[in-house]
Design a protein around this motif. Structure first.
Motif, PDB file in Angstrom:
ATOM      1  N   VAL A 199      14.305  14.377   4.607  1.00 35.94           N
ATOM      2  CA  VAL A 199      13.683  13.577   5.660  1.00 35.94           C
ATOM      3  C   VAL A 199      13.130  14.516   6.718  1.00 35.94           C
ATOM      4  N   VAL A 200      11.861  14.344   7.053  1.00 35.31           N
ATOM      5  CA  VAL A 200      11.173  15.204   8.020  1.00 35.31           C
ATOM      6  C   VAL A 200      10.658  14.341   9.160  1.00 35.31           C
ATOM      7  N   LEU A 201      10.901  14.772  10.409  1.00 34.94           N
ATOM      8  CA  LEU A 201      10.382  14.083  11.597  1.00 34.94           C
ATOM      9  C   LEU A 201       8.949  14.523  11.828  1.00 34.94           C
ATOM     10  N   ASP A 202       8.023  13.588  11.702  1.00 35.48           N
ATOM     11  CA  ASP A 202       6.594  13.897  11.841  1.00 35.48           C
ATOM     12  C   ASP A 202       6.163  13.753  13.297  1.00 35.48           C
ATOM     13  N   ASP A 203       5.129  14.516  13.685  1.00 35.12           N
ATOM     14  CA  ASP A 203       4.557  14.474  15.049  1.00 35.12           C
ATOM     15  C   ASP A 203       5.633  14.694  16.104  1.00 35.12           C
ATOM     16  N   PHE A 204       6.539  15.605  15.838  1.00 35.89           N
ATOM     17  CA  PHE A 204       7.639  15.838  16.772  1.00 35.89           C
ATOM     18  C   PHE A 204       7.094  16.389  18.095  1.00 35.89           C
TER      19      PHE A 204
ATOM     20  N   LEU B 248       0.831  -1.202   0.000  1.00 32.66           N
ATOM     21  CA  LEU B 248       0.000   0.000   0.000  1.00 32.66           C
ATOM     22  C   LEU B 248       0.867   1.253   0.000  1.00 32.66           C
ATOM     23  N   GLY B 249       1.917   1.266   0.823  1.00 32.46           N
ATOM     24  CA  GLY B 249       2.821   2.412   0.848  1.00 32.46           C
ATOM     25  C   GLY B 249       3.557   2.589  -0.465  1.00 32.46           C
TER      26      GLY B 249
ATOM     27  N   LEU C 258       5.961   7.696   5.692  1.00 37.95           N
ATOM     28  CA  LEU C 258       6.448   6.319   5.751  1.00 37.95           C
ATOM     29  C   LEU C 258       6.103   5.723   7.114  1.00 37.95           C
ATOM     30  N   SER C 259       5.612   4.485   7.114  1.00 40.10           N
ATOM     31  CA  SER C 259       5.323   3.812   8.376  1.00 40.10           C
ATOM     32  C   SER C 259       6.569   3.105   8.895  1.00 40.10           C
ATOM     33  N   ALA C 260       6.494   2.670  10.139  1.00 36.54           N
ATOM     34  CA  ALA C 260       7.623   1.952  10.741  1.00 36.54           C
ATOM     35  C   ALA C 260       7.901   0.641  10.011  1.00 36.54           C
TER      36      ALA C 260
ATOM     37  N   LEU D 147      10.090  12.906   2.735  1.00 34.44           N
ATOM     38  CA  LEU D 147       9.587  11.673   3.357  1.00 34.44           C
ATOM     39  C   LEU D 147       9.445  11.910   4.847  1.00 34.44           C
ATOM     40  N   GLU D 148       8.201  11.783   5.354  1.00 32.16           N
ATOM     41  CA  GLU D 148       7.916  12.048   6.760  1.00 32.16           C
ATOM     42  C   GLU D 148       7.893  10.735   7.540  1.00 32.16           C
ATOM     43  N   VAL D 149       8.642  10.704   8.643  1.00 29.71           N
ATOM     44  CA  VAL D 149       8.745   9.517   9.488  1.00 29.71           C
ATOM     45  C   VAL D 149       8.556   9.949  10.937  1.00 29.71           C
ATOM     46  N   THR D 150       7.791   9.203  11.713  1.00 29.30           N
ATOM     47  CA  THR D 150       7.585   9.536  13.123  1.00 29.30           C
ATOM     48  C   THR D 150       8.795   9.130  13.948  1.00 29.30           C
ATOM     49  N   GLU D 151       8.940   9.791  15.105  1.00 29.83           N
ATOM     50  CA  GLU D 151      10.043   9.441  16.006  1.00 29.83           C
ATOM     51  C   GLU D 151       9.952   7.993  16.464  1.00 29.83           C
ATOM     52  N   THR D 152       8.730   7.551  16.757  1.00 24.87           N
ATOM     53  CA  THR D 152       8.547   6.190  17.261  1.00 24.87           C
ATOM     54  C   THR D 152       9.017   5.166  16.244  1.00 24.87           C
ATOM     55  N   ALA D 153       8.712   5.404  14.961  1.00 26.00           N
ATOM     56  CA  ALA D 153       9.140   4.474  13.917  1.00 26.00           C
ATOM     57  C   ALA D 153      10.656   4.423  13.817  1.00 26.00           C
TER      58      ALA D 153
END
Length: 733
Positions: free
Chosen positions: A612-617, A525-526, A554-556, A584-590
């Motif tokens: 690369v962008v840190l999402d939901d920082f 899907l991604g 991007l998901s983990a 490309l946005e990636v969360t810290e948790t991932a």
């Protein structure tokens, strides 16, 4: 011997020759008949030695013939002829009898020699082999006791003679704890009592059935310790078919038995931890299945329920199942190595074993998952208390090869018959509860309930529909603008995913993104999202600054999937989109699931020219060390801080600090969730350069992006004067 026989025959012949002429006519007949009889009897008695028989017949017959001639008379020729013929046939009979006797004698001698050979072989067999032969009467009392048995029991064979065969094993304490036997033997139990015949009882049963048997294994505790013997025997019958005894052999199978027990132990035991393995664990649960009420053979219905029980399932043995899964074990395995991970699992097994009580079964089910079966009826609070006891045993940090490892775990519990009707259902219920415990934050105990089951069923249904949606193209990309605070210029768009379900309509992101990640469907899907977004973004209008940028989440799971970098490069090449226009946005948790691997992947992506962008920082660890190690190009402040900054001074200062941090590190910051003019003004006042939210633009289909960009002049004049807020579905992948 031959001369003596000849003299005896001659004496008899002379006596007849002397007396026969002097006798009267009647006396002669009597003497002739007597003489003929004596010749026949002597010949038959001496037939075993044909020479003696023939001498006897010849001499006594000749004497009788001479006496007959000497007596004279008109019938002498006839009588003499008959006598000669009689003597001839008698001689032939003697010879024939002698031959038959010789053959019988030779046969008897052969039988004797064979018996002696068999006896010698048996003696050699018993002396040189560990096996032994036995023989008993119909009641199983020993008639032949081998020396080998006496040596095993430390007694003389004479003292054992007359004792019953099973008496040896009745003295042996080994029969009290032996396994029930082969599967075909263990099923000789009654359905009502569930009792299985012991090996000793089966021996008695076999002897009572008077049928041949073989392969019956029994233990014997002798002077040298426990040994195992495999008994086989044949019943012996007389001519009338009556049982006269048993003959059998006992084969030493101690080595074979120990090897079998070792293999069985290996089949039931986890080699790493020494605990029971999944096979033994499931076998214990299957006993519950075997204990379920059996359908009546005639009515095909359940038997009448036990009085006082409303549900037949309640008649099953109650038990509780705890499933435990370590939190973060994969990170330990990946960062410290599998050897360290194995030592950690051994430490966990040792700690959990301390909590196991009599009758309970602790098993390693695979990987970092453990299971504990608690027999008996337990209240939910009691079961949860046992779960917290396990968690408490793991709270103390573990020291392995100089590394300090924090142990945490999640536990799901289910009870029988409250939560399931059989062992398989109980396992599934506990697994659902474990999944819920992990989703709820981990390091906790979660009991199964109907709400969890319903959510689990919905998630499974969503996963099934997701696969169909990928094949049928039920997904669509929408785009939300990112606007510059200074002049209202549209600097980029974030790609958002919508799923138009044929029967449920639009499904909320939380109802299918997690299911897609769990099932692995998030990877294809991604990939589809990335490919479609790049292909659509390349058609956007381009200005002097190169055109709006494209942001894709991007998901983990995607980040941990091999080939992600190649996939991004392929999407850029196929679409023709410049790498400098892709974020490309990636969360810290991932990122923090596997920091070393994440750092390497991000470095490869940035080498392509992608940002690369840190999402939901701010919602994760938000460590400065992580920012330094990951070398990101930008960060997005979570909407929760933007909303809280309106009413909370502390939250406003946090936003100000995050923006200052971004400027110091050279990162481009974006404030998410700007939904009102007041929030826009506050972000501008705090120094935010770029914002995103419904106040500036709702998610729109791909064909609407071109028109939106064309209105950029209007947006520069009044970026806040946009269309009124309306609900919209935003899905990030």
């Amino acid at each position: 011997m031959l001369a003596l026989t000849a003299l005896q025959a001659l004496a008899l012949a002379l006596m007849v020759w002397w007396a026969f002429p002097q006798a009267a006519s009647g006396e002669r007949v009597l003497m002739g008949g007597t003489m003929v009889g004596m010749i026949a009897v002597g010949a038959l008695e001496m037939a075993v030695l044909p020479a003696l028989g023939l001498v006897w017949v010849a001499v006594s017959g000749a004497g009788t013939l001479c006496a007959l001639v000497a007596g004279g008379g008109p019938m002498v020729p006839v009588t003499a002829t008959v006598l000669v013929a009689y003597l001839f046939f008698l001689a032939v009979a003697v010879r024939a009898i002698a031959q038959v006797f010789a053959r019988m004698h030779r046969a008897q001698q052969e039988v004797l020699r064979e018996r002696e050979s068999v006896a010698l072989l048996l003696r050699d067999f018993e002396q040189q082999s560990s096996d032994w032969l036995w023989e008993s009467d119909p009641l199983g009392r020993l008639k032949r006791v081998p020396q080998r048995l006496g040596e095993l029991l430390g007694q003389a064979p004479e003292r054992l003679r007359g004792q019953q065969l099973w008496a040896w094993f009745e003295r042996s304490p080994a029969t009290a704890d032996v396994p029930a036997g082969p599967p075909e033997e263990t099923l000789t139990a009654t359905a009502l009592t569930g009792q299985v015949l012991s090996p000793l009882a089966r021996l008695q049963q076999r002897l009572a059935e008077t049928r041949p048997f073989r392969g019956l294994e029994l233990p014997l505790e002798g002077v040298g310790g426990r040994t195992w013997w495999r008994l086989s025997a044949l019943p012996q019958f007389d001519a009338q078919g009556g049982l006269i005894g048993w003959r059998g052999v006992a084969q030493d199978v101690t080595a074979e038995r120990r090897q079998t027990e070792q293999l069985q132990w290996q089949a039931r035991t986890d080699a790493l931890t020494g605990l029971a393995n999944r096979r033994a664990f499931q076998a214990r649960l299957h006993r519950v299945e075997a204990a379920r009420p059996v359908l009546d053979a005639q009515t095909d219905t359940l038997p009448a329920p036990v009085e006082g029980l409303a549900d037949p399932a309640a008649a099953q043995p109650p038990l509780c199942l705890l499933l435990l899964d370590l939190d973060g074990f994969k990170a330990v395995n990946d960062s410290l190595g599998h050897l360290m991970g194995d030592q950690l699992l051994q430490e966990v097994a040792d700690r959990l074993s301390v909590c196991v009580r009599e009758g309970e079964l602790l098993a390693r089910l695979g990987g970092d998952e453990f299971g504990l079966i608690l027999p008996g009826a337990l209240l939910e609070q009691e079961a949860e208390a046992r779960g917290h006891e396990l968690l408490q045993m793991l709270r103390q940090p573990c020291q392995i090869q100089g590394h300090r490892i924090e142990l945490r775990a999640s536990i799901g519990l289910a009870r029988l018959p409250e939560d399931a009707q059989d062992g398989a259902g109980l396992m599934q219920a506990a697994d659902v509860a474990l999944y819920s415990a992990k989703n709820a934050g981990r390091n906790q105990v979660q009991a199964f309930n109907l709400q969890l089951a319903e959510r689990h069923a919905r998630r499974r249904a969503v996963q099934a529909d997701l696969a169909v949606a990928l094949e049928t193209g039920a997904f669509e990309l929408f785009y939300q603008p990112l606007v510059e605070v200074a002049d209202g210029r549209v600097s980029g768009f974030e790609a958002l995913l919508r799923w138009n379900h044929p029967s449920c309509g639009r499904i909320l992101p939380g109802d299918f993104i997690g299911a897609a990640e769990e099932s692995g469907l998030i990877v294809p899907l991604g990939a589809w999202v990335l490919q479609q977004a790049c292909a659509q973004a390349v058609r956007w209008p381009v200005d002097g600054l190169g055109g709006p940028r494209l942001s894709v989440n991007l998901s983990a799971v995607q980040l941990a999937t091999p080939g992600l970098v190649a996939q991004v490069q392929r999407s850029l090449e196929q679409s023709g989109l410049a790498a400098q226009r892709l974020d490309l946005e990636v969360t810290e948790t991932a990122l923090l699931r596997d920091l070393p691997a994440s750092r390497e992947v991000l470095a490869q992506l940035r080498a392509l020219g992608v940002r690369v962008v840190l999402d939901d920082f701010g919602t994760g660890h938000s460590s400065l060390a992580y920012l330094r190690e990951l070398a990101a190009d930008g960060l997005k402040i979570d909407r929760s801080f933007v909303h809280a900054a309106q009413v909370d001074v502390v939250s406003a200062e946090i936003v100000r600090t995050l923006l200052a941090l971004a400027r110091t590190l050279g990162l481009q910051a974006v404030a998410e969730g700007v939904e009102t003019q007041a929030q826009f003004d506050q972000m501008a006042e705090l120094g935010c350069e770029r914002v995103q939210g419904f106040h500036l633009g709702r998610p729109m289909p791909a064909e609407a992006v071109v028109n939106f960009v064309a209105r950029a002049d209007w947006l520069r004049l009044q970026p806040w004067a946009h269309t009124p807020l309306q609900p919209a579905l935003m899905v990030k992948v």
